[in-house]
Design a protein around this motif. Structure first.
Motif, PDB file in Angstrom:
ATOM      1  N   VAL A   1       0.824   9.164 -33.730  1.00 48.07           N
ATOM      2  CA  VAL A   1       1.757   9.435 -32.865  1.00 48.07           C
ATOM      3  C   VAL A   1       2.865  10.075 -33.228  1.00 48.07           C
ATOM      4  O   VAL A   1       3.439  10.044 -34.530  1.00 48.07           O
ATOM      5  N   ALA A   2       3.689  11.114 -32.766  1.00 47.68           N
ATOM      6  CA  ALA A   2       4.210  11.800 -33.771  1.00 47.68           C
ATOM      7  C   ALA A   2       5.620  11.299 -33.481  1.00 47.68           C
ATOM      8  O   ALA A   2       6.375  10.005 -32.945  1.00 47.68           O
ATOM      9  N   ALA A   3       6.585  11.240 -34.916  1.00 42.90           N
ATOM     10  CA  ALA A   3       6.950  10.217 -35.250  1.00 42.90           C
ATOM     11  C   ALA A   3       8.538  10.120 -34.605  1.00 42.90           C
ATOM     12  O   ALA A   3       9.834   9.485 -33.874  1.00 42.90           O
ATOM     13  N   LYS A   4       9.036  11.581 -33.984  1.00 43.37           N
ATOM     14  CA  LYS A   4      10.316  11.768 -32.447  1.00 43.37           C
ATOM     15  C   LYS A   4       9.755  12.288 -31.510  1.00 43.37           C
ATOM     16  O   LYS A   4       9.407  13.366 -32.344  1.00 43.37           O
ATOM     17  N   GLY A   5      10.280  11.997 -30.533  1.00 44.49           N
ATOM     18  CA  GLY A   5      10.116  12.468 -29.733  1.00 44.49           C
ATOM     19  C   GLY A   5      10.764  11.482 -28.274  1.00 44.49           C
ATOM     20  O   GLY A   5      10.914  10.939 -28.727  1.00 44.49           O
ATOM     21  N   ASN A   6      10.377  12.182 -26.375  1.00 43.75           N
ATOM     22  CA  ASN A   6      11.216  11.806 -25.595  1.00 43.75           C
ATOM     23  C   ASN A   6      10.104  11.580 -24.687  1.00 43.75           C
ATOM     24  O   ASN A   6       9.231  12.400 -24.895  1.00 43.75           O
ATOM     25  N   LEU A   7       9.985   9.961 -23.575  1.00 45.13           N
ATOM     26  CA  LEU A   7       9.852  10.061 -23.188  1.00 45.13           C
ATOM     27  C   LEU A   7       9.727  10.138 -21.648  1.00 45.13           C
ATOM     28  O   LEU A   7      11.406   9.656 -21.697  1.00 45.13           O
ATOM     29  N   TYR A   8       9.412  10.996 -20.798  1.00 47.03           N
ATOM     30  CA  TYR A   8       9.919  10.707 -19.512  1.00 47.03           C
ATOM     31  C   TYR A   8       9.050  10.184 -18.075  1.00 47.03           C
ATOM     32  O   TYR A   8       7.997  10.962 -17.964  1.00 47.03           O
ATOM     33  N   VAL A   9       9.040   9.186 -17.646  1.00 45.72           N
ATOM     34  CA  VAL A   9       8.243   8.841 -16.803  1.00 45.72           C
ATOM     35  C   VAL A   9       9.007   8.554 -14.709  1.00 45.72           C
ATOM     36  O   VAL A   9      10.626   8.200 -14.563  1.00 45.72           O
ATOM     37  N   ALA A  10       8.563   9.629 -14.139  1.00 42.86           N
ATOM     38  CA  ALA A  10       8.467   9.599 -13.220  1.00 42.86           C
ATOM     39  C   ALA A  10       7.765   8.513 -11.649  1.00 42.86           C
ATOM     40  O   ALA A  10       6.264   8.767 -12.000  1.00 42.86           O
ATOM     41  N   ASP A  11       7.827   7.526 -10.901  1.00 41.00           N
ATOM     42  CA  ASP A  11       7.254   6.977  -9.969  1.00 41.00           C
ATOM     43  C   ASP A  11       7.084   6.541  -8.407  1.00 41.00           C
ATOM     44  O   ASP A  11       8.531   6.554  -8.479  1.00 41.00           O
ATOM     45  N   VAL A  12       6.191   7.432  -7.466  1.00 36.90           N
ATOM     46  CA  VAL A  12       6.836   6.830  -6.610  1.00 36.90           C
ATOM     47  C   VAL A  12       5.230   5.882  -5.775  1.00 36.90           C
ATOM     48  O   VAL A  12       4.099   5.887  -5.948  1.00 36.90           O
ATOM     49  N   SER A  13       5.786   5.229  -4.750  1.00 40.05           N
ATOM     50  CA  SER A  13       4.500   4.540  -4.125  1.00 40.05           C
ATOM     51  C   SER A  13       5.284   3.969  -2.455  1.00 40.05           C
ATOM     52  O   SER A  13       6.342   3.850  -2.062  1.00 40.05           O
ATOM     53  N   TYR A  14       4.309   3.766  -2.057  1.00 39.28           N
ATOM     54  CA  TYR A  14       3.840   3.051  -0.271  1.00 39.28           C
ATOM     55  C   TYR A  14       3.261   2.429  -0.585  1.00 39.28           C
ATOM     56  O   TYR A  14       1.934   2.216  -0.716  1.00 39.28           O
ATOM     57  N   SER A  15       3.208   1.003   0.057  1.00 37.36           N
ATOM     58  CA  SER A  15       3.138  -0.252   0.557  1.00 37.36           C
ATOM     59  C   SER A  15       2.448  -0.369   2.175  1.00 37.36           C
ATOM     60  O   SER A  15       3.559  -0.093   2.706  1.00 37.36           O
ATOM     61  N   VAL A  16       1.903   0.144   2.381  1.00 38.58           N
ATOM     62  CA  VAL A  16       1.044  -0.138   3.741  1.00 38.58           C
ATOM     63  C   VAL A  16       1.007  -1.554   4.299  1.00 38.58           C
ATOM     64  O   VAL A  16       0.440  -2.380   3.656  1.00 38.58           O
ATOM     65  N   PRO A  17       1.586  -1.757   5.209  1.00 36.55           N
ATOM     66  CA  PRO A  17       1.875  -2.825   6.138  1.00 36.55           C
ATOM     67  C   PRO A  17       0.275  -3.090   6.771  1.00 36.55           C
ATOM     68  O   PRO A  17       0.101  -2.359   7.462  1.00 36.55           O
ATOM     69  N   GLY A  18       0.514  -4.661   7.167  1.00 32.95           N
ATOM     70  CA  GLY A  18      -0.441  -4.704   7.437  1.00 32.95           C
ATOM     71  C   GLY A  18      -1.519  -4.809   7.379  1.00 32.95           C
ATOM     72  O   GLY A  18      -2.309  -4.929   6.392  1.00 32.95           O
ATOM     73  N   GLN A  19      -2.956  -6.492   7.991  1.00 33.72           N
ATOM     74  CA  GLN A  19      -4.614  -6.191   7.075  1.00 33.72           C
ATOM     75  C   GLN A  19      -4.865  -5.768   8.267  1.00 33.72           C
ATOM     76  O   GLN A  19      -5.059  -5.832   9.501  1.00 33.72           O
ATOM     77  N   TYR A  20      -6.473  -5.057   7.902  1.00 34.61           N
ATOM     78  CA  TYR A  20      -7.750  -4.402   8.139  1.00 34.61           C
ATOM     79  C   TYR A  20      -8.406  -4.916   8.211  1.00 34.61           C
ATOM     80  O   TYR A  20      -9.491  -4.745   6.850  1.00 34.61           O
ATOM     81  N   GLY A  21      -8.934  -5.862   8.807  1.00 36.84           N
ATOM     82  CA  GLY A  21     -10.063  -6.837   8.619  1.00 36.84           C
ATOM     83  C   GLY A  21      -9.971  -8.090   7.479  1.00 36.84           C
ATOM     84  O   GLY A  21      -9.058  -8.166   6.566  1.00 36.84           O
ATOM     85  N   TRP A  22     -10.876  -7.678   6.107  1.00 38.75           N
ATOM     86  CA  TRP A  22     -10.992  -7.600   4.587  1.00 38.75           C
ATOM     87  C   TRP A  22     -10.118  -6.784   3.884  1.00 38.75           C
ATOM     88  O   TRP A  22     -10.377  -7.391   3.082  1.00 38.75           O
ATOM     89  N   LEU A  23      -9.800  -5.357   4.176  1.00 37.18           N
ATOM     90  CA  LEU A  23      -9.038  -4.800   3.349  1.00 37.18           C
ATOM     91  C   LEU A  23      -7.087  -5.450   3.503  1.00 37.18           C
ATOM     92  O   LEU A  23      -6.469  -5.453   4.849  1.00 37.18           O
ATOM     93  N   SER A  24      -6.552  -5.455   2.471  1.00 32.81           N
ATOM     94  CA  SER A  24      -4.914  -5.429   2.971  1.00 32.81           C
ATOM     95  C   SER A  24      -4.554  -5.147   1.695  1.00 32.81           C
ATOM     96  O   SER A  24      -5.433  -4.911   0.569  1.00 32.81           O
ATOM     97  N   GLY A  25      -3.175  -5.761   1.431  1.00 30.63           N
ATOM     98  CA  GLY A  25      -2.524  -5.362   0.824  1.00 30.63           C
ATOM     99  C   GLY A  25      -2.579  -4.278  -0.226  1.00 30.63           C
ATOM    100  O   GLY A  25      -2.401  -3.571  -1.754  1.00 30.63           O
ATOM    101  N   ILE A  26      -2.281  -3.275   0.661  1.00 29.97           N
ATOM    102  CA  ILE A  26      -3.057  -1.060   0.551  1.00 29.97           C
ATOM    103  C   ILE A  26      -1.754  -0.813  -0.331  1.00 29.97           C
ATOM    104  O   ILE A  26      -0.939  -1.057   0.512  1.00 29.97           O
ATOM    105  N   LYS A  27      -1.682  -0.075  -1.331  1.00 31.35           N
ATOM    106  CA  LYS A  27      -0.755   0.319  -1.749  1.00 31.35           C
ATOM    107  C   LYS A  27      -1.212   1.668  -2.463  1.00 31.35           C
ATOM    108  O   LYS A  27      -1.390   1.648  -2.897  1.00 31.35           O
ATOM    109  N   LEU A  28      -0.336   3.100  -2.462  1.00 28.50           N
ATOM    110  CA  LEU A  28      -0.498   4.758  -2.644  1.00 28.50           C
ATOM    111  C   LEU A  28       0.470   5.067  -3.493  1.00 28.50           C
ATOM    112  O   LEU A  28       1.709   4.371  -3.568  1.00 28.50           O
ATOM    113  N   TYR A  29       0.194   4.951  -4.337  1.00 28.18           N
ATOM    114  CA  TYR A  29       1.353   5.381  -5.483  1.00 28.18           C
ATOM    115  C   TYR A  29       0.666   6.968  -6.625  1.00 28.18           C
ATOM    116  O   TYR A  29      -0.860   7.283  -6.574  1.00 28.18           O
ATOM    117  N   ALA A  30       1.224   8.074  -6.755  1.00 28.35           N
ATOM    118  CA  ALA A  30       1.593   8.318  -7.838  1.00 28.35           C
ATOM    119  C   ALA A  30       2.613   8.546  -9.114  1.00 28.35           C
ATOM    120  O   ALA A  30       3.743   7.941  -8.772  1.00 28.35           O
TER     121      ALA A  30
END
Length: 391
Positions: free
Chosen positions: A289-318
């Motif tokens: 690993v480089a001994a010196k450096g800067n780390l930048y992080v960005a994150d966006v997410s969307y939690s889909v409401p509701g349940q669809y049959g057996w499918l639940s807790g859906i979350k989309l992210y980048a």
């Protein structure tokens, strides 16, 4: 054997704390003790390297004790006999503790933990929504653990965590010289690492202060973190230093979530060779690993409401992370992940597209040098899915 393997098994975050939508089904043994664990499989698809596999990922066991005053937690992981650890004979040939600590609650808002615990640094508990995690993980700042003392306190909107770790996480089972741990940390390089170093980290001091806020429909936190430690080189017998600092912010409005972080890591090793590099390791491998450096992080997410049959807790992210290295001759590392997580009946699933440049764990870039001087210096792609049954 190790140099070009895809270390996808560290995309593991524990279902008890990760904010993705996983089920929590630990078995209550007594009013104070819960036991649990998981069995997970994984799908790896990379047509450029002719990889198309569905195989065993891991088994882990957890224990959690909680009373009004005494608390404790432990988690142990088992790997082996499946990609990318097909060079081992059986499950358990690679195994290590993620955490194991005992704590005491002074008040409901204050506690002390002793043992191997999560290092309180930056966005918590992870630097984003992804299962694969960010480049912060592989440079030793995200989802790491060490052995020592951690104090946690909350007062009104303020959250304080401070820790002193005399020694790093305990080495478990495996074939690597210094990478037999869950979290990525300073390590003794294996012989296949060109320009590898042998540093031992100690006297690790960490502090994290965050303030929660509410502004109309928005809520979140802003915070700062500091880390300092000693790097003792085993070849020269001289001590170097490691310093890191981070500023982070989160924001939540309804189903939308946003996270951002900027961090600086600066190490001054006393290697017999190149002081621009420090070897790190985890999951039965080591790399530079480089001994010196800067780390930048960005994150966006969307939690889909509701349940669809057996499918639940859906979350989309980048999520996007960049490791901007100080030496001009070094090629910067980048990682972009787009994915989703959800539950299907008793199973929890993460499906992610991985897009990386000079990333040791995406595509065919150099495993040992991507985070140092650089790898292929071109964008690589993979598709990954993790499917788990948690009990």
């Amino acid at each position: 054997m190790h140099l070009q393997r895809t270390r996808l098994t560290w995309i593991y975050p524990t279902l008890l704390t990760l904010g993705l939508a996983q089920p929590v089904t630990a078995v209550e043994i007594t009013d104070h003790l819960d036991l649990g664990g998981a069995i997970r499989g994984r799908l790896d698809y990379d047509p450029d390297r002719d990889i198309s596999k569905f195989s065993f990922d891991t088994v882990f066991l957890t224990a959690d004790y909680h009373s009004d005053t005494w608390i404790a937690a432990a988690k142990y992981r088992f790997y082996g006999d499946a990609y990318p650890f097909q060079y081992t004979d059986k499950v358990g040939d690679i195994a290590f503790a993620e955490y194991a600590w005992v704590g005491y609650r002074f008040t409901p808002e204050q506690q002390l933990q002793v043992g191997q615990s999560a290092v309180p640094f930056g966005l918590a508990p992870y630097f984003g929504s992804t299962f694969f995690e960010t480049l912060g993980n592989v440079i030793g700042l995200e989802d790491t653990q060490d052995i020592g003392f951690k104090y946690l306190a909350k007062h009104a909107d303020w959250d304080l965590q401070g820790a002193y770790y005399p020694i790093p996480a305990e080495q478990g089972r495996g074939t690597s010289r210094g990478g037999r741990t869950y979290g990525t940390s300073v390590a003794s390089a294996d012989t296949y690492v060109v320009d590898g170093s042998d540093n031992h980290e100690s006297n690790i001091l960490v502090g994290r202060l965050a303030r929660h806020y509410q502004a109309g429909d928005w809520s979140g936190e802003v915070g700062a973190s500091l880390l300092s430690s000693t790097l003792e080189n085993q070849d020269t017998g001289r001590d170097g230093q490691r310093r890191a600092a981070a500023l982070h912010a989160t924001a939540q409005r309804g189903a939308w979530g946003f996270q951002a972080q900027a961090a600086r890591q600066q190490m001054s090793p006393k290697n017999p060779g190149d002081n621009r590099l420090v070897s790190f390791g985890s999951f039965d491998g080591t790399f530079n690993v480089a001994a010196k450096g800067n780390l930048y992080v960005a994150d966006v997410s969307y939690s889909v409401p509701g349940q669809y049959g057996w499918l639940s807790g859906i979350k989309l992210y980048a999520n996007y992370s960049l490791f901007d290295k100080d030496p001009r001759a070094f090629q910067d590392s980048q990682r972009f992940i787009a994915g989703t997580s959800f539950s299907v009946g008793p199973l929890w699933v993460a499906l992610e597209w991985l897009h990386g440049k000079n990333d040791p764990y995406i595509g065919g870039s150099s495993y040992t040098q991507s985070l140092g001087a650089g790898g292929t210096n071109q964008w690589e792609n993979q598709l990954y899915s993790n499917i788990g049954y948690y009990f």
